[in-house]
Write a protein that holds these residues in place. Structure first.
Motif, PDB file in Angstrom:
ATOM      1  N   THR A   1       0.840  -1.190   0.000  1.00 34.33           N
ATOM      2  CA  THR A   1       0.000   0.000   0.000  1.00 34.33           C
ATOM      3  C   THR A   1       0.875   1.241   0.000  1.00 34.33           C
ATOM      4  O   THR A   1       2.051   1.206   0.391  1.00 34.33           O
ATOM      5  CB  THR A   1      -0.918   0.033   1.240  1.00 34.33           C
ATOM      6  N   VAL A   2       0.273   2.365  -0.412  1.00 32.31           N
ATOM      7  CA  VAL A   2       0.965   3.656  -0.456  1.00 32.31           C
ATOM      8  C   VAL A   2       0.349   4.567   0.604  1.00 32.31           C
ATOM      9  O   VAL A   2      -0.879   4.629   0.738  1.00 32.31           O
ATOM     10  CB  VAL A   2       0.844   4.304  -1.847  1.00 32.31           C
ATOM     11  N   ASP A   3       1.196   5.260   1.351  1.00 34.41           N
ATOM     12  CA  ASP A   3       0.698   6.130   2.416  1.00 34.41           C
ATOM     13  C   ASP A   3      -0.110   7.288   1.841  1.00 34.41           C
ATOM     14  O   ASP A   3       0.274   7.908   0.840  1.00 34.41           O
ATOM     15  CB  ASP A   3       1.873   6.678   3.223  1.00 34.41           C
ATOM     16  N   ALA A   4      -1.225   7.589   2.497  1.00 35.82           N
ATOM     17  CA  ALA A   4      -2.127   8.633   2.004  1.00 35.82           C
ATOM     18  C   ALA A   4      -1.480  10.005   1.982  1.00 35.82           C
ATOM     19  O   ALA A   4      -1.859  10.861   1.173  1.00 35.82           O
ATOM     20  CB  ALA A   4      -3.388   8.678   2.870  1.00 35.82           C
ATOM     21  N   LYS A   5      -0.504  10.244   2.847  1.00 37.74           N
ATOM     22  CA  LYS A   5       0.126  11.558   2.915  1.00 37.74           C
ATOM     23  C   LYS A   5       1.560  11.554   2.412  1.00 37.74           C
ATOM     24  O   LYS A   5       2.338  12.466   2.701  1.00 37.74           O
ATOM     25  CB  LYS A   5       0.047  12.083   4.352  1.00 37.74           C
ATOM     26  N   SER A   6       1.894  10.517   1.654  1.00 41.26           N
ATOM     27  CA  SER A   6       3.216  10.480   1.046  1.00 41.26           C
ATOM     28  C   SER A   6       3.392  11.673   0.118  1.00 41.26           C
ATOM     29  O   SER A   6       2.472  12.073  -0.595  1.00 41.26           O
ATOM     30  CB  SER A   6       3.390   9.188   0.237  1.00 41.26           C
ATOM     31  N   LYS A   7       4.589  12.235   0.115  1.00 39.80           N
ATOM     32  CA  LYS A   7       4.902  13.351  -0.783  1.00 39.80           C
ATOM     33  C   LYS A   7       5.375  12.849  -2.144  1.00 39.80           C
ATOM     34  O   LYS A   7       5.726  13.661  -3.019  1.00 39.80           O
ATOM     35  CB  LYS A   7       5.954  14.239  -0.137  1.00 39.80           C
ATOM     36  N   ALA A   8       5.402  11.533  -2.298  1.00 44.35           N
ATOM     37  CA  ALA A   8       5.860  10.953  -3.566  1.00 44.35           C
ATOM     38  C   ALA A   8       4.983   9.756  -3.918  1.00 44.35           C
ATOM     39  O   ALA A   8       5.477   8.656  -4.156  1.00 44.35           O
ATOM     40  CB  ALA A   8       7.327  10.544  -3.460  1.00 44.35           C
ATOM     41  N   LYS A   9       3.689   9.975  -3.953  1.00 43.67           N
ATOM     42  CA  LYS A   9       2.758   8.869  -4.237  1.00 43.67           C
ATOM     43  C   LYS A   9       3.033   8.216  -5.579  1.00 43.67           C
ATOM     44  O   LYS A   9       2.977   6.997  -5.711  1.00 43.67           O
ATOM     45  CB  LYS A   9       1.316   9.376  -4.188  1.00 43.67           C
ATOM     46  N   GLN A  10       3.282   9.020  -6.603  1.00 44.50           N
ATOM     47  CA  GLN A  10       3.473   8.447  -7.937  1.00 44.50           C
ATOM     48  C   GLN A  10       4.707   7.568  -7.988  1.00 44.50           C
ATOM     49  O   GLN A  10       4.690   6.482  -8.569  1.00 44.50           O
ATOM     50  CB  GLN A  10       3.578   9.564  -8.986  1.00 44.50           C
ATOM     51  N   GLN A  11       5.795   8.029  -7.373  1.00 45.65           N
ATOM     52  CA  GLN A  11       7.018   7.217  -7.362  1.00 45.65           C
ATOM     53  C   GLN A  11       6.821   5.953  -6.528  1.00 45.65           C
ATOM     54  O   GLN A  11       7.337   4.888  -6.874  1.00 45.65           O
ATOM     55  CB  GLN A  11       8.186   8.044  -6.810  1.00 45.65           C
ATOM     56  N   ALA A  12       6.082   6.093  -5.421  1.00 43.62           N
ATOM     57  CA  ALA A  12       5.802   4.918  -4.592  1.00 43.62           C
ATOM     58  C   ALA A  12       4.983   3.898  -5.377  1.00 43.62           C
ATOM     59  O   ALA A  12       5.257   2.696  -5.348  1.00 43.62           O
ATOM     60  CB  ALA A  12       5.061   5.343  -3.326  1.00 43.62           C
ATOM     61  N   ALA A  13       3.970   4.398  -6.084  1.00 43.27           N
ATOM     62  CA  ALA A  13       3.139   3.507  -6.889  1.00 43.27           C
ATOM     63  C   ALA A  13       3.937   2.888  -8.027  1.00 43.27           C
ATOM     64  O   ALA A  13       3.680   1.745  -8.434  1.00 43.27           O
ATOM     65  CB  ALA A  13       1.942   4.276  -7.441  1.00 43.27           C
ATOM     66  N   GLN A  14       4.917   3.619  -8.527  1.00 38.73           N
ATOM     67  CA  GLN A  14       5.777   3.101  -9.596  1.00 38.73           C
ATOM     68  C   GLN A  14       6.526   1.862  -9.120  1.00 38.73           C
ATOM     69  O   GLN A  14       6.655   0.870  -9.848  1.00 38.73           O
ATOM     70  CB  GLN A  14       6.770   4.189 -10.023  1.00 38.73           C
ATOM     71  N   PHE A  15       7.011   1.912  -7.881  1.00 38.28           N
ATOM     72  CA  PHE A  15       7.701   0.747  -7.315  1.00 38.28           C
ATOM     73  C   PHE A  15       6.734  -0.415  -7.114  1.00 38.28           C
ATOM     74  O   PHE A  15       7.043  -1.564  -7.440  1.00 38.28           O
ATOM     75  CB  PHE A  15       8.352   1.123  -5.985  1.00 38.28           C
ATOM     76  N   VAL A  16       5.538  -0.139  -6.566  1.00 38.02           N
ATOM     77  CA  VAL A  16       4.532  -1.187  -6.365  1.00 38.02           C
ATOM     78  C   VAL A  16       4.199  -1.860  -7.693  1.00 38.02           C
ATOM     79  O   VAL A  16       4.127  -3.095  -7.789  1.00 38.02           O
ATOM     80  CB  VAL A  16       3.259  -0.606  -5.720  1.00 38.02           C
ATOM     81  N   GLN A  17       4.022  -1.041  -8.730  1.00 35.27           N
ATOM     82  CA  GLN A  17       3.688  -1.589 -10.038  1.00 35.27           C
ATOM     83  C   GLN A  17       4.821  -2.454 -10.569  1.00 35.27           C
ATOM     84  O   GLN A  17       4.600  -3.558 -11.084  1.00 35.27           O
ATOM     85  CB  GLN A  17       3.393  -0.460 -11.030  1.00 35.27           C
ATOM     86  N   TRP A  18       6.044  -1.983 -10.436  1.00 34.63           N
ATOM     87  CA  TRP A  18       7.204  -2.731 -10.944  1.00 34.63           C
ATOM     88  C   TRP A  18       7.315  -4.085 -10.247  1.00 34.63           C
ATOM     89  O   TRP A  18       7.531  -5.111 -10.902  1.00 34.63           O
ATOM     90  CB  TRP A  18       8.470  -1.910 -10.705  1.00 34.63           C
ATOM     91  N   LEU A  19       7.145  -4.082  -8.917  1.00 36.79           N
ATOM     92  CA  LEU A  19       7.365  -5.309  -8.160  1.00 36.79           C
ATOM     93  C   LEU A  19       6.209  -6.297  -8.271  1.00 36.79           C
ATOM     94  O   LEU A  19       6.423  -7.485  -8.549  1.00 36.79           O
ATOM     95  CB  LEU A  19       7.586  -4.964  -6.679  1.00 36.79           C
ATOM     96  N   LEU A  20       4.992  -5.822  -8.067  1.00 34.01           N
ATOM     97  CA  LEU A  20       3.853  -6.732  -7.963  1.00 34.01           C
ATOM     98  C   LEU A  20       3.016  -6.839  -9.227  1.00 34.01           C
ATOM     99  O   LEU A  20       2.335  -7.842  -9.431  1.00 34.01           O
ATOM    100  CB  LEU A  20       2.934  -6.296  -6.808  1.00 34.01           C
ATOM    101  N   ALA A  21       3.004  -5.801 -10.048  1.00 32.25           N
ATOM    102  CA  ALA A  21       2.107  -5.789 -11.209  1.00 32.25           C
ATOM    103  C   ALA A  21       2.859  -5.732 -12.526  1.00 32.25           C
ATOM    104  O   ALA A  21       2.238  -5.583 -13.578  1.00 32.25           O
ATOM    105  CB  ALA A  21       1.157  -4.588 -11.111  1.00 32.25           C
ATOM    106  N   GLY A  22       4.172  -5.843 -12.485  1.00 30.43           N
ATOM    107  CA  GLY A  22       4.980  -5.741 -13.697  1.00 30.43           C
ATOM    108  C   GLY A  22       5.282  -7.088 -14.327  1.00 30.43           C
ATOM    109  O   GLY A  22       4.402  -7.931 -14.493  1.00 30.43           O
ATOM    110  N   ASP A  23       6.544  -7.293 -14.659  1.00 32.31           N
ATOM    111  CA  ASP A  23       6.987  -8.524 -15.308  1.00 32.31           C
ATOM    112  C   ASP A  23       6.541  -9.735 -14.483  1.00 32.31           C
ATOM    113  O   ASP A  23       6.942  -9.886 -13.324  1.00 32.31           O
ATOM    114  CB  ASP A  23       8.509  -8.497 -15.428  1.00 32.31           C
ATOM    115  N   PRO A  24       5.722 -10.630 -15.049  1.00 28.66           N
ATOM    116  CA  PRO A  24       5.254 -11.803 -14.294  1.00 28.66           C
ATOM    117  C   PRO A  24       6.385 -12.670 -13.754  1.00 28.66           C
ATOM    118  O   PRO A  24       6.208 -13.372 -12.759  1.00 28.66           O
ATOM    119  CB  PRO A  24       4.409 -12.570 -15.317  1.00 28.66           C
ATOM    120  N   ALA A  25       7.554 -12.598 -14.394  1.00 28.93           N
ATOM    121  CA  ALA A  25       8.677 -13.421 -13.959  1.00 28.93           C
ATOM    122  C   ALA A  25       9.150 -13.044 -12.559  1.00 28.93           C
ATOM    123  O   ALA A  25       9.687 -13.895 -11.831  1.00 28.93           O
ATOM    124  CB  ALA A  25       9.842 -13.284 -14.943  1.00 28.93           C
TER     125      ALA A  25
END
Length: 446
Positions: free
Chosen positions: A320-344
């Motif tokens: 999850t991403v913190d609601a008051k993070s000052k870098a939500k987009q970058q945080a979500a970028q990491f979440v996407q890369w790790l969990l929702a990116g390359d299936p491998a």
């Protein structure tokens, strides 16, 4: 071991869910900073099995090496102080930008204003890849607040193929109904080995029986809107009778050495069959490798033999991403890369886990289908195709409600109360909890 993490997740989920009725406190949020021209986001991972820390570190290092403008500061936090440290960080305005969150904790965290909505931060295609029966796990009031990592079914049937054959049973045709389970347990019980083991203490029965509660009645012992108890539905009598038959019939240990979440009794050869979570696969491989060749798994038997009916709830973890993070987009970028990116990437995680945890994404299933280790694993295919698709989410109501029903099961199976009286008492207790905690109408809407 996997069993410790899974039990902890259930306990924390139930306890935190009780805070749903409390007023929102808000998070303090946002640990992002700039360093060397990169936005540094903080990722807190609750400490799990040792292999998980190693896997997360490997993937964070790979992510950091691939990025020009973002860097992840990976920190492992002890499980026993997780809640306190997170609360303190939020209060101090230093909450991690990304954190591991169990499914059961999502409703309370959203209600308290702690989680950022991920719709818009992650592409819709990422959520389209999630299995249909898991999508609601990360949804609250129609919005997504987490991305799922894995699921662990609470209830799987493990059984000794060698002992089944010796007893004249067909190891390739395990019991499918509760009646057949009792028959197998009877034939497998000897002076030295009990035919079956299943939870027998209220704290374990409180959560381990959720899937069987759904199986018996199609619902839990509380109204959908949490307005009143529903524990006296006659269908629950059949469930309590199953536990009573196994216990009072001498078909299971009356004084088990370990709790439900621990598969040691089975691994040590004390029982021929076991109801256990999927995490026991990892325990058997690590602690009792000699048992693997003579063990098979199957969906836990259903009340009427219909194996498409729920017998297990699905617990697990998300990011999850913190609601008051000052870098939500970058945080979500990491979440996407790790969990929702390359299936491998996630396929590698499930391989590393010994296939004791299960994927939530269709694309990862497809990646694992081409993995020889996955396709040859003796347990993965059965659990991932015959148990996970029919599992339901753990309930988000307070643990007091789960414990009231677990107490009813224990008192009935051990004969300290009749089945009707046990259910009546549970009904009264649940109604009391609803009233005292003002739960009516506070149920999460997904």
């Amino acid at each position: 071991m996997p069993r410790r993490r899974s039990t902890l997740a259930l306990a924390i989920s139930a306890a935190v869910a009780a805070s749903l009725a409390l007023s929102a406190c808000g998070s303090g949020g946002g640990g992002a900073r700039t360093e060397g021209g990169k936005t540094v986001i903080t990722f807190w991972q609750q400490k799990f099995e040792d292999y998980q820390q190693a896997w997360f570190k490997k993937q964070v290092d790979a992510f950091n090496a691939s990025q020009d403008k973002v860097k992840v500061d990976y920190q492992v936090q002890p499980a026993d102080t997780w809640a306190q440290k997170l609360k303190a960080a939020q209060a101090a305005g230093k909450a991690p930008d990304v954190q591991t969150t169990s499914y059961g904790n999502i409703p309370a965290a959203v209600t308290n204003g702690e989680l950022a909505e991920l719709d818009g931060l992650l592409p819709a295609s990422a959520f389209d890849d999630i299995k249909d029966n898991v999508k609601s796990f990360v949804t609250f009031n129609g919005k997504r607040y987490a991305y799922p990592m894995l699921v662990e079914p609470s209830t799987v049937l493990y059984y000794r193929t060698d002992l089944a054959a010796a007893a004249g049973l067909d190891p390739k045709n395990p019991p499918k109904s509760w009646d057949e389970l009792v028959q197998w347990s009877t034939k497998l019980t000897t002076p030295k080995v009990k035919g079956m083991t299943i939870a027998s203490a209220a704290p374990d029965l409180a959560w381990s029986s959720w899937g069987l509660q759904y199986n018996a009645c199609g619902h839990l012992p509380i109204a959908d809107d949490w307005s009143k108890a529903n524990a006296t539905d006659p269908c629950y009598e059949k469930l309590l009778q199953l536990y009573k038959t196994l216990y009072q019939g001498g078909l299971m240990p009356k004084t088990p050495k370990v709790g439900y979440a621990d598969g040691a009794s089975y691994g040590q050869g004390e029982v021929a069959m076991m109801a256990g979570g999927s995490w026991v696969v990892g325990q058997l491989k690590a602690e009792f490798p000699n048992m693997i060749s003579k063990t098979a798994v199957a969906p836990f038997p259903s009340i009427d033999g219909d194996q498409t009916k729920t017998t297990a709830t699905l617990g697990g973890w998300t990011l999850t991403v913190d609601a008051k993070s000052k870098a939500k987009q970058q945080a979500a970028q990491f979440v996407q890369w790790l969990l929702a990116g390359d299936p491998a990437i996630m396929a590698d995680f499930f391989k590393t886990s010994g296939f004791s945890k299960y994927t939530v994404r269709t694309s990862v299933d497809q990646a694992l289908a081409g993995n020889p280790d996955a396709s040859s694993d003796p347990f993965m295919k059965t659990i991932s195709t015959k148990v996970v698709p029919y599992g339901k989410q753990e309930p988000a109501y307070p643990y007091d409600i789960a414990l009231a029903f677990g107490t009813a099961v224990e008192s009935a199976m051990k004969g300290t109360a009749s089945i009707p009286d046990a259910l009546k008492k549970a009904d009264e207790k649940i109604n009391d909890v609803i009233k005292k905690q003002s739960l009516a109408g506070t149920q999460p809407r997904r």
